[in-house]
Structure formats: structure tokens, C-alpha cells
Design a protein around this motif. Structure first.
Motif, PDB file in Angstrom:
ATOM      1  N   LEU A  60       0.726  -1.627   0.262  1.00 51.43           N
ATOM      2  CA  LEU A  60      -0.088   0.239  -0.189  1.00 51.43           C
ATOM      3  C   LEU A  60       0.602   1.528  -0.087  1.00 51.43           C
ATOM      4  N   VAL A  61       1.819   1.334   0.543  1.00 51.24           N
ATOM      5  CA  VAL A  61       2.777   2.113   0.707  1.00 51.24           C
ATOM      6  C   VAL A  61       4.027   2.423   0.064  1.00 51.24           C
ATOM      7  N   LEU A  62       5.055   1.288  -0.172  1.00 51.31           N
ATOM      8  CA  LEU A  62       5.937   1.581  -1.283  1.00 51.31           C
ATOM      9  C   LEU A  62       5.478   2.501  -2.588  1.00 51.31           C
ATOM     10  N   PRO A  63       4.397   2.409  -2.873  1.00 49.80           N
ATOM     11  CA  PRO A  63       4.023   3.496  -4.572  1.00 49.80           C
ATOM     12  C   PRO A  63       4.815   4.793  -4.499  1.00 49.80           C
ATOM     13  N   VAL A  64       4.287   5.390  -2.772  1.00 53.40           N
ATOM     14  CA  VAL A  64       3.622   6.395  -2.458  1.00 53.40           C
ATOM     15  C   VAL A  64       5.708   7.048  -1.720  1.00 53.40           C
ATOM     16  N   ALA A  65       6.823   5.897  -1.773  1.00 51.31           N
ATOM     17  CA  ALA A  65       7.286   6.244  -0.376  1.00 51.31           C
ATOM     18  C   ALA A  65       8.376   7.238  -0.601  1.00 51.31           C
ATOM     19  N   GLY A  66       8.870   7.094  -2.386  1.00 49.01           N
ATOM     20  CA  GLY A  66       9.502   8.001  -3.120  1.00 49.01           C
ATOM     21  C   GLY A  66       9.316   9.704  -3.146  1.00 49.01           C
ATOM     22  N   TRP A  67       7.275  10.105  -3.074  1.00 53.11           N
ATOM     23  CA  TRP A  67       6.991  11.237  -3.479  1.00 53.11           C
ATOM     24  C   TRP A  67       7.285  11.723  -1.594  1.00 53.11           C
ATOM     25  N   ALA A 209      -1.186  -3.458  -3.523  1.00 56.65           N
ATOM     26  CA  ALA A 209      -1.935  -4.690  -2.815  1.00 56.65           C
ATOM     27  C   ALA A 209      -2.396  -5.971  -3.201  1.00 56.65           C
ATOM     28  N   LEU A 210      -3.368  -5.418  -3.805  1.00 57.51           N
ATOM     29  CA  LEU A 210      -4.674  -6.873  -4.273  1.00 57.51           C
ATOM     30  C   LEU A 210      -3.623  -7.678  -5.533  1.00 57.51           C
ATOM     31  N   THR A 211      -2.825  -7.141  -5.814  1.00 56.59           N
ATOM     32  CA  THR A 211      -1.704  -8.616  -6.559  1.00 56.59           C
ATOM     33  C   THR A 211      -0.810  -9.436  -5.671  1.00 56.59           C
ATOM     34  N   MET A 212      -0.199  -8.130  -4.994  1.00 58.98           N
ATOM     35  CA  MET A 212       0.208  -9.263  -4.608  1.00 58.98           C
ATOM     36  C   MET A 212      -0.116 -10.311  -3.006  1.00 58.98           C
ATOM     37  N   TYR A 213      -1.513  -9.482  -2.864  1.00 59.77           N
ATOM     38  CA  TYR A 213      -2.627 -10.615  -2.453  1.00 59.77           C
ATOM     39  C   TYR A 213      -2.371 -12.072  -2.966  1.00 59.77           C
ATOM     40  N   ALA A 214      -3.075 -11.888  -4.107  1.00 59.87           N
ATOM     41  CA  ALA A 214      -2.981 -13.151  -5.393  1.00 59.87           C
ATOM     42  C   ALA A 214      -1.829 -14.082  -5.060  1.00 59.87           C
ATOM     43  N   LEU A 215      -1.257 -13.088  -5.591  1.00 61.86           N
ATOM     44  CA  LEU A 215      -0.233 -13.672  -6.269  1.00 61.86           C
ATOM     45  C   LEU A 215       1.037 -14.560  -4.260  1.00 61.86           C
ATOM     46  N   SER A 216       0.493 -14.810  -3.561  1.00 65.73           N
ATOM     47  CA  SER A 216       1.051 -14.695  -2.402  1.00 65.73           C
ATOM     48  C   SER A 216       0.453 -15.962  -1.364  1.00 65.73           C
ATOM     49  N   GLN A 217      -0.767 -15.375  -1.767  1.00 69.98           N
ATOM     50  CA  GLN A 217      -2.208 -16.681  -1.082  1.00 69.98           C
ATOM     51  C   GLN A 217      -2.500 -17.630  -1.710  1.00 69.98           C
ATOM     52  N   GLY A 218      -2.561 -17.161  -2.961  1.00 71.72           N
ATOM     53  CA  GLY A 218      -3.032 -17.822  -4.138  1.00 71.72           C
ATOM     54  C   GLY A 218      -2.672 -20.147  -3.961  1.00 71.72           C
ATOM     55  N   PRO A 219      -1.192 -19.669  -4.133  1.00 72.51           N
ATOM     56  CA  PRO A 219      -1.198 -21.100  -3.795  1.00 72.51           C
ATOM     57  C   PRO A 219      -1.097 -21.961  -2.426  1.00 72.51           C
ATOM     58  N   VAL A 220      -1.710 -21.515  -1.240  1.00 74.65           N
ATOM     59  CA  VAL A 220      -2.128 -22.039  -0.330  1.00 74.65           C
ATOM     60  C   VAL A 220      -3.635 -22.201  -0.602  1.00 74.65           C
ATOM     61  N   LEU A 233      -7.443 -10.427 -10.655  1.00 75.47           N
ATOM     62  CA  LEU A 233      -7.966  -9.862 -11.859  1.00 75.47           C
ATOM     63  C   LEU A 233      -7.761  -8.422 -11.339  1.00 75.47           C
ATOM     64  N   LEU A 234      -8.525  -7.903 -10.425  1.00 73.80           N
ATOM     65  CA  LEU A 234      -9.175  -6.548  -9.547  1.00 73.80           C
ATOM     66  C   LEU A 234      -7.828  -5.396  -9.767  1.00 73.80           C
ATOM     67  N   GLY A 235      -6.605  -6.559  -9.176  1.00 73.90           N
ATOM     68  CA  GLY A 235      -5.344  -5.823  -8.912  1.00 73.90           C
ATOM     69  C   GLY A 235      -4.710  -5.602 -10.604  1.00 73.90           C
ATOM     70  N   MET A 236      -4.869  -6.855 -11.437  1.00 75.11           N
ATOM     71  CA  MET A 236      -4.515  -6.135 -12.359  1.00 75.11           C
ATOM     72  C   MET A 236      -5.324  -4.940 -13.756  1.00 75.11           C
ATOM     73  N   GLY A 402       8.642  -9.197  -8.660  1.00 75.62           N
ATOM     74  CA  GLY A 402       9.865 -10.480  -8.955  1.00 75.62           C
ATOM     75  C   GLY A 402       9.591 -11.239  -7.673  1.00 75.62           C
ATOM     76  N   SER A 403       9.514 -11.163  -6.807  1.00 73.09           N
ATOM     77  CA  SER A 403       9.507 -12.201  -5.412  1.00 73.09           C
ATOM     78  C   SER A 403       8.850 -12.447  -5.124  1.00 73.09           C
ATOM     79  N   ALA A 404       7.289 -12.263  -5.126  1.00 71.32           N
ATOM     80  CA  ALA A 404       5.866 -12.461  -5.052  1.00 71.32           C
ATOM     81  C   ALA A 404       6.013 -13.602  -6.284  1.00 71.32           C
TER      82      ALA A 404
END
Length: 486
Positions: A60-67, A209-220, A233-236, A402-404
Motif C-alpha cells: 500500500l505504501v511502497l508506491p508513494v514512498a518516493g514522493w 496490494a491486491l496483486t501481492m495478496y493474490a500471488l502470495s495466497q494463491g498457492p495456499v 483480476l481486480l489488482g491487474m 519479482g519475488s512474489a
């Protein structure tokens, strides 16, 4: 303060300590999850919320950190993030239930999401391009070595003391570094930062956040789960809309125009593939060694630890090898050698000499450490200081994705092949084929990175190859001003 240490030394100390603490925190929890579940009387499946909360808040905060660093001051935001992360660590250790612990992990994720982009921007502003090879040891260690230290530290603290100490261990690091940074860090603001790109934030924060959630919890939870499919889908869709919006914004939060720089674009893709391969291997191989070959958790941690030692060695060699070989040859050689080692690791069996395995993992650290160091040095060769905050944010977003993606796809391979199989007597036994297939999948990510690396031109990174006193090349009227135009 006058008479204090060099500003460059100060930035290095704060960056390395903060990033090592944050990077290790991402791995220490997994080893202790079983113990936490038992002591807090929660189902093992429910404990996954601790990782989900951390990843979602970080995204959630990663994209706004630089600004935030550019607008409100990089020192202020970095120390705020460090204080939040350290304080949340103490609260995590005091938590008495799942809800409390999850809430404090969310606070940790917010602090961790701000630390990396702001700290990296400060580091690259402090060191001009021609000095960044020498500072590569500060870049490689916290990002790549911490995942190898995490399981060992977690196993020792959980077994000998309590799972709460995996969080308390951050305090003797975080508090002194916070005070040191408060005294000696120099403040920096970008006068042209502009107002918050609200449309960009409203699309990027939930989209990532939604994309990271799907990637991390999809295998679970399974990729067929409506929650996973809907979130992914919503994240993408949100991220696709973000691209359109940011390309039209005069002051975008995630500046897609930075990708016009050929070297930044290409090196970023190489870094993304390297992160997927390395983190994927560090996830799969310990599972294979522990559950497939019957090693204990401590034995597994000690066997994978030489990877961290290899990274330390590479961090000392990169300042010499980078200018000698140039970024393209160094990156490609590192990727090619690491791919070969991943393939060899897939053939490990019960009778394999543990010291051979440790030697191979040491080789992973040395070879891929060169690649990671060279990628980070080269990526920002042509980025002006005024754009460093947004560039470091984009670089961190790519590496997190990439990690996710690596963990998600390799977990999918394990699930598809099956980590257990019935023998002739009907007794379930470990299926090493699943782990070996996943390790070959990790090698596949590195081969993809090798393909991207073939497009790197050393001439684009000339600023990082010049000696400090060398004059910059004189541009003629027929030359383009930047490789970004290529």
C-alpha cells in the motif's frame, strides 16, 4: 552536527542496518509460525494472516514512498519509517492474540514499505555514479544476505527463548540506528516534487496490494478460489489503469517515463528475474532439504547459510570486477553460473555430501551477488538526483513483484507435481520430483534474466565506469543526450 562522520558513511550505516533488519524480518516469521499458532491457540491456516497483513500494508505504501521522501524530506520519512518499524516490532513481541499481532504486523509493513525506496534514494544521491561500484557492498548485503540469516536466527531464538524474540531482536538494532540517523543524517527535499498524484495513489496502492495478496495466497488457498481470482483480476485491472493515468500525469507518482532510459528499463527487468529466482530457490531448497531429505530445521539453516557468506565475498569483489568486466559481462556471467548451480542443486539426494551442498550454495552467493550488485549500480547510472526518489520506488516495486511472482509460480509447481506420493505399500513418501521441478523453475527465471541482460550496453553505463577524476565525455551536436532515447 559539526565534526561528525562523513555524510556518505552515515547514509551507508543507516541504510544497511535498516534494510538488513527489514529484509530479515520477512523470513524469520515463517520458521516460528508453528510455535506461534500453538502458543496463541490459533489454527495454523489462520496464522497466514500475519504474512498477508505485512505484505498488503507494505504494498500500500511502497508506491508513494518516493514522493513522500521528496516532498517532506528523505531524512524525516526514513526515520519515521525506521521508528514505526522498530516500535511495531516491540508491539509484535507483546501481542497476546492473532488480531493484535496482525495489526502490529501491518504497522511493520508500513514502515518496511517506506524504508527501502527512501533509503536507496538517499544512498544514490550521496554517491555519484563513478563511486557506486565501491559502495556495492552496502547494496548487496541487506537485500540478498538477510534471507539466509533469517531462518537460523529465528530457529535459535524460537527454540532457546521464545518466538517473541524474533521481534525483540530488532530493538537493539533499530533504536541505536534511529538515534544515529537523527544526529547525523542530512535532510533533503526536492523543490519540484509537486503535489500528491492522488489518482496514481488511488490506483497503485490497492492494485499492488491486491496483486501481492493474490500471488502470495494463491498457492495456499488455491488459484480456483473466488477470493484469489477476484483479487488478482481486480489488482491487474487497477495496475493497467495506473499505466494509462501515470503516462498522462504531469508529476506522476510512479514515473513510467523513467523506462525510456534503456539501461534502467533493462536492468530493472534483470533485477526482477534475479529476485524471482533467488527468493524462489531460498524458499524451495530448504523445504526440499528438510521435508524431502529429512534434515532438521537447524541443519537446513546452517546448510543454506553459506549462500550469505558467498554474498559477503561478492560484495568485496564487485568494486574490482564491475569496472574490469563491465555490467553486461558481469551480469550475464553471474546469471549463467547461478543457473548451472541451481540445476546441480536439483540433483541433490540423501547421500549427497553436505559440504558439497554448502559449496554450491556459497557459489550461488558469489555468482548471483555479482549480478545483484552490478544491476543496482548500473540501473541508476543515468538517473538525475531529482528523479532518484521515484526511480528507487519503481525499482523496489519491480523487485517486490519479482519475488512474489517467483514464490507464487514455484509454489504452484510444488502443488501441481505434489510433494508427497504413495509407495508400493501405500505409505506416503516425499516426492523429490516436485522440489527438483521447482528448482529448475527458479533456474528458468535466471535464464529469462539472462535474455534481458543480453540487451544491456556497457556504453549506457559509462558514468559508473569512469574514475572519479575522469572528465565526462563531451557531447557533440549529433549525439543523443541520454541512452534513454535509445
Amino acid at each position: 552536527m559539526k565534526g561528525g562522520p562523513s555524510p556518505k558513511v552515515v547514509v551507508c550505516i543507516v541504510y544497511v542496518a535498516a534494510m538488513f533488519m527489514a529484509a530479515m524480518d520477512a523470513t524469520v516469521l515463517n520458521v516460528a509460525l508453528g510455535t506461534i499458532s500453538r502458543e496463541l491457540n490459533i489454527p495454523p491456516a489462520a496464522s497466514g494472516a500475519l504474512n498477508v497483513g505485512y505484505l498488503a500494508s507494505l504494498a500500500l505504501v511502497l508506491p508513494v514512498a518516493g514522493w513522500l521522501g521528496d516532498r517532506w524530506g528523505s531524512k524525516r520519512i526514513l526515520l519515521l519509517a525506521l521508528g514505526l518499524f522498530t516500535g511495531a516490532s516491540a508491539l509484535c513481541g507483546l501481542a497476546d492474540g492473532l488480531a493484535e499481532l496482525t495489526a502490529y504486523r501491518v504497522l511493520q509493513g508500513i514502515g518496511g514499505g517506506l524504508l527501502a525506496p527512501v533509503g536507496m534514494a538517499m544512498l544514490f544521491r550521496a554517491f555519484p555514479p563513478q563511486e557506486r561500484a565501491k559502495v556495492s557492498r552496502a547494496l548487496v548485503l541487506p537485500i540478498a544476505a538477510a534471507p539466509a540469516f533469517g531462518p537460523i536466527v529465528s530457529g535459535l531464538l524460537t527454540d532457546q527463548f521464545s518466538w517473541r524474540w524474533i521481534f525483540y531482536i530488532n530493538l537493539p538494532v533499530g533504536i541505536p540506528v534511529l538515534l544515529f540517523g537523527l544526529l547525523y543524517l542530512k535532510e533533503h527535499k526536492e523543490p519540484e516534487a509537486g503535489p500528491l498524484d492522488l489518482p496514481g495513489f488511488l490506483l497503485s496502492a490497492p492494485g499492488l496490494a491486491l496483486t501481492m495478496y493474490a500471488l502470495s495466497q494463491g498457492p495456499v488457498l488455491g488459484w480456483h478460489s473466488p477470493w484469489i481470482a477476484g483479487a488478482g483480476l481486480l489488482g491487474m485491472l487497477l495496475l493497467a489503469a495506473l499505466v494509462v493515468v501515470e503516462l498522462r500525469a504531469p508529476k506522476p507518482m510512479l514515473d513510467m517515463r523513467l523506462l525510456r532510459d534503456r539501461l534502467f528499463r533493462t536492468a530493472g527487468l534483470v533485477g526482477m528475474c534475479s529476485a524471482a529466482g533467488l527468493l524462489g530457490m531460498l524458499y524451495v531448497f530448504p523445504l526440499m532439504y528438510q521435508y524431502g531429505l529429512g534434515a532438521s530445521a537447524l541443519e537446513t539453516g546452517l546448510t543454506t547459510f553459506p549462500e550469505a557468506l558467498g554474498l559477503m565475498v561478492s560484495s568485496q569483489l564487485v568494486p574490482w570486477s564491475y569496472p574490469k568486466l563491465g555490467p553486461k559481462r558481469l551480469i550475464m556471467t553471474g546469471l549463467l553460473c547461478t543457473t548451472a548451480i541451481f540445476v546441480l542443486l536439483s540433483f541433490v539426494h540423501e547421500g549427497t555430501d553436505p559440504w558439497l551442498i554448502r559449496s554450491l550454495l556459497f557459489g550461488v552467493g558469489v555468482c548471483l551477488g555479482h549480478t545483484v550488485g552490478a544491476v543496482q549500480i548500473a540501473s541508476f547510472a543515468n538517473i538525475p538526483p531529482s528523479s532518484m526518489g521515484r526511480a528507487s520506488t519503481w525499482f523496489q516495486v519491480q523487485n517486490r513483484l519479482g519475488s512474489a511472482i517467483g514464490l507464487a509460480l514455484l509454489s504452484g509447481i510444488l502443488a501441481a507435481v505434489g510433494t508427497g506420493a504413495a509407495n508400493a505399500a501405500g505409505v506416503m513418501e516425499p516426492n523429490l520430483t516436485a522440489y527438483r521441478s521447482a528448482l529448475l523453475g527458479a533456474a528458468g527465471f535466471l535464464l529469462l534474466g539472462l535474455w534481458f541482460a543480453s540487451g544491456i550496453r556497457d556504453s549506457d553505463a559509462a558514468a559508473t565506469l569512469r574514475k572519479r577524476d575522469d572528465p565526462a565525455p563531451v557531447k557533440t551536436g549529433g549525439e543523443r543526450s541520454s541512452p534513454a532515447e535509445g
